[in-house]
Design a protein around this motif. Sequence first.
Motif, PDB file in Angstrom:
ATOM      1  N   MET A   1       0.836  -1.179   0.000  1.00 14.98           N
ATOM      2  CA  MET A   1       0.000   0.000   0.000  1.00 14.98           C
ATOM      3  C   MET A   1       0.886   1.249   0.000  1.00 14.98           C
ATOM      4  N   LYS A   2       0.537   2.213  -0.839  1.00 16.15           N
ATOM      5  CA  LYS A   2       1.306   3.448  -0.927  1.00 16.15           C
ATOM      6  C   LYS A   2       1.168   4.246   0.368  1.00 16.15           C
ATOM      7  N   ASP A   3       2.259   4.824   0.840  1.00 20.93           N
ATOM      8  CA  ASP A   3       2.214   5.709   1.994  1.00 20.93           C
ATOM      9  C   ASP A   3       2.158   7.141   1.485  1.00 20.93           C
ATOM     10  N   PHE A   4       0.928   7.647   1.336  1.00 25.97           N
ATOM     11  CA  PHE A   4       0.755   8.979   0.775  1.00 25.97           C
ATOM     12  C   PHE A   4       1.301  10.070   1.685  1.00 25.97           C
ATOM     13  N   SER A   5       1.407   9.807   2.989  1.00 22.48           N
ATOM     14  CA  SER A   5       1.963  10.818   3.893  1.00 22.48           C
ATOM     15  C   SER A   5       3.380  11.177   3.471  1.00 22.48           C
ATOM     16  N   LEU A   6       4.185  10.190   3.125  1.00 20.99           N
ATOM     17  CA  LEU A   6       5.566  10.444   2.706  1.00 20.99           C
ATOM     18  C   LEU A   6       5.614  11.120   1.341  1.00 20.99           C
ATOM     19  N   ILE A   7       4.766  10.677   0.415  1.00 21.42           N
ATOM     20  CA  ILE A   7       4.728  11.260  -0.934  1.00 21.42           C
ATOM     21  C   ILE A   7       4.275  12.720  -0.851  1.00 21.42           C
ATOM     22  N   ILE A   8       3.222  12.984  -0.064  1.00 21.30           N
ATOM     23  CA  ILE A   8       2.719  14.345   0.100  1.00 21.30           C
ATOM     24  C   ILE A   8       3.804  15.238   0.695  1.00 21.30           C
ATOM     25  N   GLY A   9       4.478  14.730   1.728  1.00 27.33           N
ATOM     26  CA  GLY A   9       5.533  15.503   2.386  1.00 27.33           C
ATOM     27  C   GLY A   9       6.674  15.851   1.443  1.00 27.33           C
ATOM     28  N   LYS A  10       7.090  14.872   0.652  1.00 22.27           N
ATOM     29  CA  LYS A  10       8.181  15.088  -0.312  1.00 22.27           C
ATOM     30  C   LYS A  10       7.779  16.135  -1.347  1.00 22.27           C
ATOM     31  N   ASN A  11       6.550  16.034  -1.849  1.00 18.14           N
ATOM     32  CA  ASN A  11       6.098  16.972  -2.874  1.00 18.14           C
ATOM     33  C   ASN A  11       5.875  18.381  -2.316  1.00 18.14           C
ATOM     34  N   LEU A  12       5.401  18.482  -1.088  1.00 13.80           N
ATOM     35  CA  LEU A  12       5.257  19.803  -0.469  1.00 13.80           C
ATOM     36  C   LEU A  12       6.630  20.450  -0.317  1.00 13.80           C
ATOM     37  N   ASN A  13       7.592  19.677   0.152  1.00 15.70           N
ATOM     38  CA  ASN A  13       8.949  20.191   0.300  1.00 15.70           C
ATOM     39  C   ASN A  13       9.509  20.634  -1.053  1.00 15.70           C
ATOM     40  N   ASN A  14       9.282  19.826  -2.102  1.00 17.58           N
ATOM     41  CA  ASN A  14       9.777  20.157  -3.444  1.00 17.58           C
ATOM     42  C   ASN A  14       9.180  21.463  -3.971  1.00 17.58           C
ATOM     43  N   ILE A  15       7.858  21.626  -3.865  1.00 21.39           N
ATOM     44  CA  ILE A  15       7.233  22.837  -4.412  1.00 21.39           C
ATOM     45  C   ILE A  15       7.657  24.054  -3.599  1.00 21.39           C
ATOM     46  N   ARG A  16       7.810  23.883  -2.301  1.00 21.58           N
ATOM     47  CA  ARG A  16       8.245  24.995  -1.463  1.00 21.58           C
ATOM     48  C   ARG A  16       9.643  25.461  -1.860  1.00 21.58           C
ATOM     49  N   LYS A  17      10.532  24.489  -2.114  1.00 17.15           N
ATOM     50  CA  LYS A  17      11.900  24.832  -2.510  1.00 17.15           C
ATOM     51  C   LYS A  17      11.944  25.410  -3.924  1.00 17.15           C
TER      52      LYS A  17
END
Length: 184
Positions: free
Chosen positions: A1-17
Amino acid sequence: MKDFSLIIGKNLNNIRKQKNLSLDKVSELTGVSKGMLAQIEKGVSNPTVTTLWKIATGLNVSFSYFMEEEDKEIMYICHEDVKPIIENDKKMKVYPLFSYDSTRRFEVFSIELEPGCNHQSSPHNEGTEEYIIVTKGQMDVAIGETTYNLSCGDAIRYFANKSHCYRNVTDDIVNFQHIIYYFK
């Protein structure tokens, strides 16, 4: 099962940077606390649908941008493998199926509403359209001041730049497919 919490966190960090924004500035743009944003970025908090919409609107990105993964030629999704985003005291489950990408400019979700669910959605950016196709049950969709009653097989399309609400006023679970198209 995909862990969307980690994917969401990574993508939020990416867009912020990419936008060269501090957590303070993202908090100011989105109305989400700096602490919550930090927890989301670390993958320790599973944000609600409402919180993700605030972040997406504030950063001017699609809702499913946060669930985006590497693009593949063929993408098969087994419903049992998708971890839902849960909202409204566990009465609403949003299953991200196909995430937004800039070429296609749309995203697809499968949504389940428990009896009594009343999900109010804030207006989205100008030009955003939503498509709903009811696959099980009966639901109300309120757009602005007008309410539409949809039964299994019914569909509706509307501009989502005004307040809208999904309601299950029956005693049975409602399922619907939800497509969001982004004009820009």
